[in-house]
Design a protein around this motif. Structure first.
Motif, short mmCIF file in Angstrom:
data_model
loop_
_atom_site.label_atom_id
_atom_site.label_comp_id
_atom_site.label_asym_id
_atom_site.label_seq_id
_atom_site.Cartn_x
_atom_site.Cartn_y
_atom_site.Cartn_z
N VAL A 56 0.86 -1.37 0.08
CA VAL A 56 0.05 0.02 0.06
C VAL A 56 0.86 1.31 0.17
N GLY A 57 1.87 1.45 0.68
CA GLY A 57 2.82 2.34 0.92
C GLY A 57 3.34 2.58 -0.46
N LYS A 58 3.78 1.68 -1.17
CA LYS A 58 4.54 1.71 -2.35
C LYS A 58 3.52 2.29 -3.45
N LEU A 59 2.48 1.96 -3.56
CA LEU A 59 1.26 2.27 -4.43
C LEU A 59 1.21 3.83 -4.21
N PHE A 60 0.88 4.32 -2.89
CA PHE A 60 0.92 5.74 -2.55
C PHE A 60 2.07 6.40 -3.21
N LEU A 61 3.32 6.13 -2.96
CA LEU A 61 4.58 6.73 -3.22
C LEU A 61 4.51 6.63 -4.85
N ASN A 62 4.20 5.71 -5.26
CA ASN A 62 4.29 5.78 -7.00
C ASN A 62 3.33 6.69 -7.53
N ALA A 63 2.13 6.64 -6.93
CA ALA A 63 1.12 7.57 -7.33
C ALA A 63 1.71 9.18 -7.43
N LEU A 64 2.32 9.43 -6.11
CA LEU A 64 2.94 10.82 -5.89
C LEU A 64 4.22 10.91 -7.03
N ILE A 79 -5.37 11.99 -5.54
CA ILE A 79 -4.29 11.44 -4.88
C ILE A 79 -4.35 11.77 -3.28
N MET A 80 -4.49 12.59 -3.07
CA MET A 80 -4.39 13.38 -1.53
C MET A 80 -5.71 12.68 -0.58
N LEU A 81 -6.81 12.29 -1.51
CA LEU A 81 -7.96 11.73 -0.76
C LEU A 81 -7.37 10.46 -0.10
N PHE A 82 -6.41 9.77 -0.66
CA PHE A 82 -6.00 8.48 -0.17
C PHE A 82 -4.62 8.76 0.78
N ALA A 83 -4.28 9.84 0.99
CA ALA A 83 -2.99 10.23 1.84
C ALA A 83 -2.95 9.51 3.20
N PRO A 84 -3.90 9.70 3.92
CA PRO A 84 -3.85 9.06 5.28
C PRO A 84 -3.76 7.57 5.14
N ILE A 85 -4.26 6.94 4.16
CA ILE A 85 -4.19 5.55 3.87
C ILE A 85 -2.59 5.16 3.78
N GLY A 86 -1.78 5.91 2.63
CA GLY A 86 -0.60 5.87 2.31
C GLY A 86 0.16 6.05 3.35
N VAL A 87 0.10 7.23 4.24
CA VAL A 87 0.94 7.47 5.30
C VAL A 87 0.93 6.51 6.28
N PHE A 88 -0.25 5.92 6.59
CA PHE A 88 -0.27 4.84 7.60
C PHE A 88 0.57 3.72 7.29
N ALA A 89 0.31 3.32 5.98
CA ALA A 89 1.06 2.03 5.49
C ALA A 89 2.73 2.34 5.60
N LEU A 90 3.09 3.49 5.01
CA LEU A 90 4.54 3.63 4.98
C LEU A 90 5.12 3.93 6.51
#
Length: 430
Positions: free
Chosen positions: A44-52, A204-215
């Motif tokens: 999940v963290g990698k998905l968020f980072l890749n999106a950014l 993408i920022m709508l999913f930021a809390p989830i990405g931050v949590f995973a990272l």
């Protein structure tokens, strides 16, 4: 992630706290249905980072071209560029000097006993005493060579932001030097690209809390809190120096040079700072930084689109500070006393190499290796700081991003912009 209405920075802050608790609780081994939680966090963290990261190249290219083309003549570009580079050089130097002062006062690397036994070094300390300071800083020339890419498409693909920024600056400048018919078409295209990138950023920022949590949960599950024991004093020195720059130096610049309230600016940058902390990447945080500076702080797009993309690559206050502290800490750990001239070389190398450090996690380790090589220390010393590097990387990235945003505010004010960090008018009584 949160069913009730909360501002984004509160959502991210709650995600950070939950991530620390969950990461400590599950570790690397716990899982469900044969899949470890650690693997889930990593995915999940990698998905968020890749999106950014997906946004970085088109956002930097479009924002710089739009910003430079919007400046018009070379006089405007020279004035704004001079102010921007002057600010970045000044704050980076301040940060390095703060780090230099703290590491010399606290001396985290000085230990009782033989350094080879305490730290497990293999290098001959006596031989190092003869070679330290005997090398030059020729490797720093590579930083300047990267400014002009052989192939701009390849530079974009490899994430060589210095070359991409240089090309974009030239492209935007010469849009103002071609006929109006062609120039208008070019500006419209890149303005449209910039607006699209900002809309995708909002999504993408709508999913930021989830990405931050995973990272963060992955980092805590991986390292736990035990890694800080042997390096507690080094960790404390870096955090103290970063804190002084973040809480004292930059707010004083905002107040006395920018003439604005530092408290309002901290509030305006909340979500960008928390995103920078969780991603440890100033480049990946750039879309959120630009959104916060424009929408929350009230800086114009003209200033923001020029200052912030440039800052995300060349302005690395926290990184420069960390490089200086880490290099001197490693020298202290070897039992070496660096002369004033050698420490001055460290300061200059930290300033120059921080310009070329990629805005991605752990990139400063490359710059530290250049500094160690230049002053004659073996690269094995980097192994000392690896245990705490990730957490400190997250902290120094937040300082990098905050310094960029302070620069946009101060430069915007110097350009005569009004409404920056001003209190919102109260609604008239009914």
């Amino acid at each position: 992630m949160f069913p009730f209405k909360l501002k984004l920075h509160w959502q991210i802050l709650i995600a950070l706290v939950l991530a620390v608790l969950v990461g400590l609780a599950v570790g690397r081994e716990a899982g469900i249905f044969g899949v470890s939680f650690y693997a889930i966090f990593e995915f999940v963290g990698k998905l968020f980072l890749n999106a950014l990261k997906m946004l970085i190249v088109p956002l930097i290219v479009s924002s710089i071209i739009v910003g430079v083309a919007g400046l018009g003549g070379s006089d405007n570009l020279g004035r704004l560029g001079g102010k921007t580079l002057g600010y970045y050089a000044t704050t980076s130097l301040f940060a390095i000097l703060v780090g230099l002062l703290m590491v010399n006062l606290i001396q985290p690397g000085v230990v009782d006993g033989d350094p080879k036994e305490v730290f497990g070094f293999h290098a001959d300390v006596a031989a190092l005493e003869e070679t330290v300071g005997g090398k030059d800083s020729g490797d720093v020339v590579e930083v300047f060579l990267r400014m002009i890419p052989v192939n701009v498409v390849e530079a974009a693909a490899q994430g060589q932001m210095l070359g991409l920024i240089f090309f974009s600056l030239l492209y935007g400048f010469f849009i103002t030097r071609i006929s109006e018919a062609y120039g208008r078409t070019q500006r419209s295209f890149f303005e449209g690209m910039f607006e699209i990138m900002m809309r995708i950023t909002d999504l993408i920022m709508l999913f930021a809390p989830i990405g931050v949590f995973a990272l963060v949960a992955k980092t805590v599950a991986d390292t736990g809190l035990e890694a800080f024991g042997p390096l507690a004093l080094f960790f404390f020195t870096v955090v103290l120096a970063l804190g002084i720059h973040f809480l004292v130096v930059l707010p004083l610049l905002l107040y006395f040079v920018g003439g604005v309230s530092p408290r309002r600016h901290y509030a305006a940058m909340g979500s960008a700072l928390l995103t920078a902390f969780s991603t440890a990447s100033s480049s990946a945080t750039l879309p959120i930084t630009m959104e916060c500076v424009e929408k929350n702080a009230g800086v114009s797009n003209r200033t923001t689109s020029f200052v912030l993309p440039l800052g995300a690559t060349v302005n690395m206050d926290g990184t420069a500070l960390y490089e200086c502290v880490a290099a001197l800490f490693i020298a202290q750990a070897y039992g070496l006393e660096l002369t004033f001239a050698t420490q001055f070389l460290v300061v200059m190398l930290a300033l120059l190499t921080s310009i070329g450090v990629a805005g991605i996690p752990a990139a400063s380790l490359v710059a530290i290796s250049i500094i160690l090589g230049a002053i004659g220390l073996p690269l094995e010393g980097i192994g000392l700081i690896l245990a705490v590097d990730r957490i400190l990387d997250m902290m120094r990235t937040s300082v990098n991003v905050f310094s960029d945003s302070c620069g946009a505010v101060i430069i915007g004010r110097s350009e005569g912009e009004t409404g920056i960090l001003q209190p919102k008018p109260k609604a008239a009584p009914v």
